[in-house]
Design a protein around this motif. Structure first.
Motif, PDB file in Angstrom:
ATOM      1  N   ASP A 124      42.050  38.208  32.178  1.00  0.00           N
ATOM      2  CA  ASP A 124      42.854  39.426  32.100  1.00  0.00           C
ATOM      3  C   ASP A 124      41.984  40.671  31.904  1.00  0.00           C
ATOM      4  O   ASP A 124      42.173  41.669  32.620  1.00  0.00           O
ATOM      5  N   PRO A 125      41.016  40.675  30.961  1.00  0.00           N
ATOM      6  CA  PRO A 125      40.140  41.842  30.845  1.00  0.00           C
ATOM      7  C   PRO A 125      39.356  42.125  32.127  1.00  0.00           C
ATOM      8  O   PRO A 125      39.177  43.293  32.492  1.00  0.00           O
ATOM      9  N   ASN A 126      38.895  41.080  32.805  1.00  0.00           N
ATOM     10  CA  ASN A 126      38.170  41.286  34.060  1.00  0.00           C
ATOM     11  C   ASN A 126      39.057  41.966  35.095  1.00  0.00           C
ATOM     12  O   ASN A 126      38.634  42.890  35.800  1.00  0.00           O
ATOM     13  N   GLU A 160      32.362  41.451  39.471  1.00  0.00           N
ATOM     14  CA  GLU A 160      31.206  42.219  39.933  1.00  0.00           C
ATOM     15  C   GLU A 160      31.697  43.482  40.614  1.00  0.00           C
ATOM     16  O   GLU A 160      32.572  43.434  41.483  1.00  0.00           O
ATOM     17  N   VAL A 161      31.151  44.623  40.195  1.00  0.00           N
ATOM     18  CA  VAL A 161      31.561  45.920  40.725  1.00  0.00           C
ATOM     19  C   VAL A 161      30.319  46.731  41.067  1.00  0.00           C
ATOM     20  O   VAL A 161      29.208  46.421  40.615  1.00  0.00           O
ATOM     21  N   LEU A 167      25.086  46.834  42.232  1.00  0.00           N
ATOM     22  CA  LEU A 167      26.056  45.829  41.830  1.00  0.00           C
ATOM     23  C   LEU A 167      25.809  45.406  40.381  1.00  0.00           C
ATOM     24  O   LEU A 167      24.671  45.142  39.983  1.00  0.00           O
ATOM     25  N   TYR A 168      26.909  45.335  39.606  1.00  0.00           N
ATOM     26  CA  TYR A 168      26.835  44.935  38.205  1.00  0.00           C
ATOM     27  C   TYR A 168      27.846  43.833  37.902  1.00  0.00           C
ATOM     28  O   TYR A 168      28.985  43.868  38.397  1.00  0.00           O
ATOM     29  N   LEU A 169      27.421  42.877  37.081  1.00  0.00           N
ATOM     30  CA  LEU A 169      28.321  41.881  36.514  1.00  0.00           C
ATOM     31  C   LEU A 169      28.822  42.403  35.183  1.00  0.00           C
ATOM     32  O   LEU A 169      28.037  42.883  34.365  1.00  0.00           O
ATOM     33  N   VAL A 170      30.118  42.312  34.962  1.00  0.00           N
ATOM     34  CA  VAL A 170      30.732  42.854  33.755  1.00  0.00           C
ATOM     35  C   VAL A 170      31.013  41.716  32.777  1.00  0.00           C
ATOM     36  O   VAL A 170      31.626  40.705  33.140  1.00  0.00           O
ATOM     37  N   ASP A 171      30.552  41.882  31.553  1.00  0.00           N
ATOM     38  CA  ASP A 171      30.815  40.940  30.472  1.00  0.00           C
ATOM     39  C   ASP A 171      31.843  41.576  29.543  1.00  0.00           C
ATOM     40  O   ASP A 171      31.510  42.413  28.709  1.00  0.00           O
ATOM     41  N   THR A 172      33.111  41.208  29.708  1.00  0.00           N
ATOM     42  CA  THR A 172      34.169  41.846  28.930  1.00  0.00           C
ATOM     43  C   THR A 172      34.339  41.220  27.546  1.00  0.00           C
ATOM     44  O   THR A 172      35.240  41.621  26.798  1.00  0.00           O
TER      45      THR A 172
END
Length: 275
Positions: A124-126, A160-161, A167-172
């Motif tokens: 959900d956060p992603n 990934e955005v 490009l970045y991987l998001v750690d929520t």
């Protein structure tokens, strides 16, 4: 040199792992190199975004907790290997209140302190985070934990955005972003499954549109966040800050909350008087 504590944006508005960032530094002496890099980048992002420093002539000494004119100190970069969620992105997410974020601003939804005692669902956060981007990729992956240094055999979802052309991987969970090329090289990212937004089929598009539809339930939930404020835990600092910011952006929800509270006082006051 100018002390980091002389910059209100760092004292009041900048966070790391949900702590006020300077308070986090004061209470964590043995930072590893990854954390130092993330904290440096987060501090400089805040100062540059707010126009508090000139990134061409002012630099960061984490050792001295100061901004200097020494070019051998840390330089601001738009594309660091690791950083907290950039302030520009937070400003956009702050104006998003969605079904998938439980009807509260996305920044408030994301400001859940990481805990070794709680397993968070990060799908959900992603999804909430992805809502401000035109394109993105959802991953299911296996990797080596940057925090613990051990190989995790259970798959973990990432989004990934593209940020500033990278490009970045998001750690929520920890509210950090990792440059994808850096993460893949250093943490053995093994992609098990992936789907890119532009390749969604019709059902996936419909589901995503429903999940990211504007929705407000803040008035009904404020009371819970207000109770959390009484705990006085340092890792609730960002949550408390985002709750205060929501007063500016969602005044109608706060007015509705005020009316709910007044109604409750009247109801319980009458009940009490009958006894």
């Amino acid at each position: 040199m100018k002390s980091l504590f002389d910059y209100p944006v760092l004292v009041n508005e900048t966070f790391y792992k949900c702590w006020h960032i300077l308070e986090y530094l004061e209470h964590h002496d043995n930072l590893d190199e990854l954390e130092k890099e993330a904290i440096r980048a987060t501090i400089m992002d805040a100062l540059v975004y707010k126009g508090e420093i000139d990134p061409e002539s002012e630099f960061l000494s984490l050792t001295n907790l100061a901004i200097t004119n020494n070019s051998s100190d840390y330089h601001y970069t738009k594309t660091p290997n690791v950083c907290g969620i950039p302030m520009e992105i937070k400003d956009k997410l702050r104006h998003k209140s969605l079904y998938i974020s439980a009807g509260v601003p996305v920044t408030l939804f994301l400001a859940k302190p990481p805990s070794k005692f709680i397993r968070y669902c990060v799908y959900d956060p992603n999804t909430a985070f992805s809502s401000i981007f035109d394109d993105f990729t959802f991953y299911e992956a296996i990797y080596t934990s940057p925090t613990r240094g051990v190989r995790l055999n259970d798959t973990r979802p990432f989004v990934e955005v593209e940020i500033n052309g990278e490009l970045y991987l998001v750690d929520t969970i920890t509210n950090r972003i990792f440059k994808s090329s850096f993460f893949k090289e250093h943490y053995d990212l093994e992609i098990v499954d992936s789907i890119r937004k532009k390749n969604f089929n019709r059902k996936q598009k419909e589901l995503y549109a429903e999940q990211t539809k504007e929705h407000s339930a803040l008035a009904d939930i404020i009371a819970i966040y207000e109770l959390n404020k009484q705990i006085q835990a340092p890792d609730l600092a960002e949550q408390n800050y985002e709750l205060e910011r929501s007063k500016e952006i969602y005044p109608e929800a706060w007015e509705e909350y005020r009316k709910i509270q007044e109604h409750m006082r009247l109801v319980f006051g009458k009940d009490k008087g009958k006894k």
